[in-house]
Design an enzyme around this catalytic site. Structure first.
Site, mmCIF file in Angstrom:
data_model
loop_
_atom_site.group_PDB
_atom_site.id
_atom_site.type_symbol
_atom_site.label_atom_id
_atom_site.label_comp_id
_atom_site.label_asym_id
_atom_site.label_seq_id
_atom_site.Cartn_x
_atom_site.Cartn_y
_atom_site.Cartn_z
ATOM 1 N N HIS A 21 33.532 35.594 39.005
ATOM 2 C CA HIS A 21 34.314 35.229 40.259
ATOM 3 C C HIS A 21 35.461 36.295 40.704
ATOM 4 O O HIS A 21 35.785 37.019 39.735
ATOM 5 C CB HIS A 21 34.914 33.938 40.150
ATOM 6 C CG HIS A 21 36.027 33.740 39.155
ATOM 7 N ND1 HIS A 21 35.600 33.715 37.843
ATOM 8 C CD2 HIS A 21 37.173 34.132 39.204
ATOM 9 C CE1 HIS A 21 36.779 33.655 36.935
ATOM 10 N NE2 HIS A 21 37.814 34.056 37.981
ATOM 11 N N HIS A 167 39.686 41.629 40.934
ATOM 12 C CA HIS A 167 38.826 42.169 40.081
ATOM 13 C C HIS A 167 37.575 41.043 39.675
ATOM 14 O O HIS A 167 37.953 39.912 40.042
ATOM 15 C CB HIS A 167 39.553 42.696 38.743
ATOM 16 C CG HIS A 167 40.482 41.321 38.054
ATOM 17 N ND1 HIS A 167 41.354 41.054 38.743
ATOM 18 C CD2 HIS A 167 40.012 40.517 37.214
ATOM 19 C CE1 HIS A 167 41.962 39.877 37.788
ATOM 20 N NE2 HIS A 167 41.032 39.653 37.008
#
Length: 237
Positions: A21, A167
């Protein structure tokens, strides 16, 4: 075996399992004390998020573009793919931060100043809002919403520049530092699974992986990673 589960075997202990995610923002304001209010808050936030993302320019293919693999000392950034700061992604994160983190916090702070009679101190010494029956007495002084909204927008914009760090985490772990032998093994695993050469090169801003749609989830991240709870989700189209 997935890439993430394969990489987990290289680290000590039992690194927690989690879905790949990208965190848009933490500290989303949700009422967790009243189930009905929790449900309505989650629906409101996800619905507004879909409207926000639909309002962004449709001028390129990928909202998310993965770059080089990297590592930090932090547990939650032990091993991850950098994510390009796509203008639409940054704009979306800024909107979410403004509406559901900064603005609720600023309104609460202003109310504490203007209407202290609406608040009390709990057994832990925290300032909390009185229950409705307790707060009926006393005049309520209006707060300056236009000013608060403007300041929340400014703070969210500043956050998007100084703190938002998109990220995609691959491993959560406390190991530090990662020695050169382990790093070579990590690179080999990534190359084997994803066919990405020199995956840690500073010049790698687009490793060929990315997407535009996906699923937006609101997650209660309390306690152990394995105990995180998905409060709600919505498909991005």
């Amino acid at each position: 075996m997935t890439l993430m589960s394969s990489l987990n075997t290289l680290f000590p202990g039992q690194p927690p399992k989690f879905e790949p995610h990208i965190t848009i923002s933490s500290n989303i304001d949700v009422d967790l004390d009243h189930p009905d209010k929790t449900k309505s808050d989650v629906y409101r936030i996800l619905s507004a998020s879909l409207v926000a993302i639909d309002s962004l320019p449709k001028n390129h293919s990928n909202l998310v573009t993965l770059g080089k693999v990297d590592s930090q000392r932090k547990f939650f950034k032990k091993l991850y793919f950098q994510v390009a700061r796509d203008p639409n992604l940054v704009s979306f994160a800024t909107i979410i931060r403004e509406l559901f983190v900064q603005l609720p916090a600023d309104i609460e702070q202003e109310n504490m100043k203007k209407n202290p009679h609406l608040y009390t101190t709990d057994s832990h010494g925290n300032t909390v809002k009185k229950k409705s029956k307790q707060s009926q007495d006393g005049r309520i002084e209006a707060i300056d919403m236009p000013r608060i909204q403007s300041e929340a927008q400014e703070q969210a914009s500043l956050w998007s520049v100084t703190e938002f760090d998109p990220h995609l985490s691959l491993v959560y772990n406390d190991l530090h530092p990662i020695d050169s032998a382990l790093w070579r093994t990590i690179k080999t695993r990534i190359q084997d699974y994803l066919n990405i050469d020199n995956c840690d090169s500073d010049d790698l801003t687009d490793n060929g992986l990315g997407w535009d749609n996906g699923i937006l989830k609101l997650v209660l991240c309390e306690g152990d990673v394995n105990d995180w709870v998905v409060l709600g989700s919505a498909d991005l189209h």
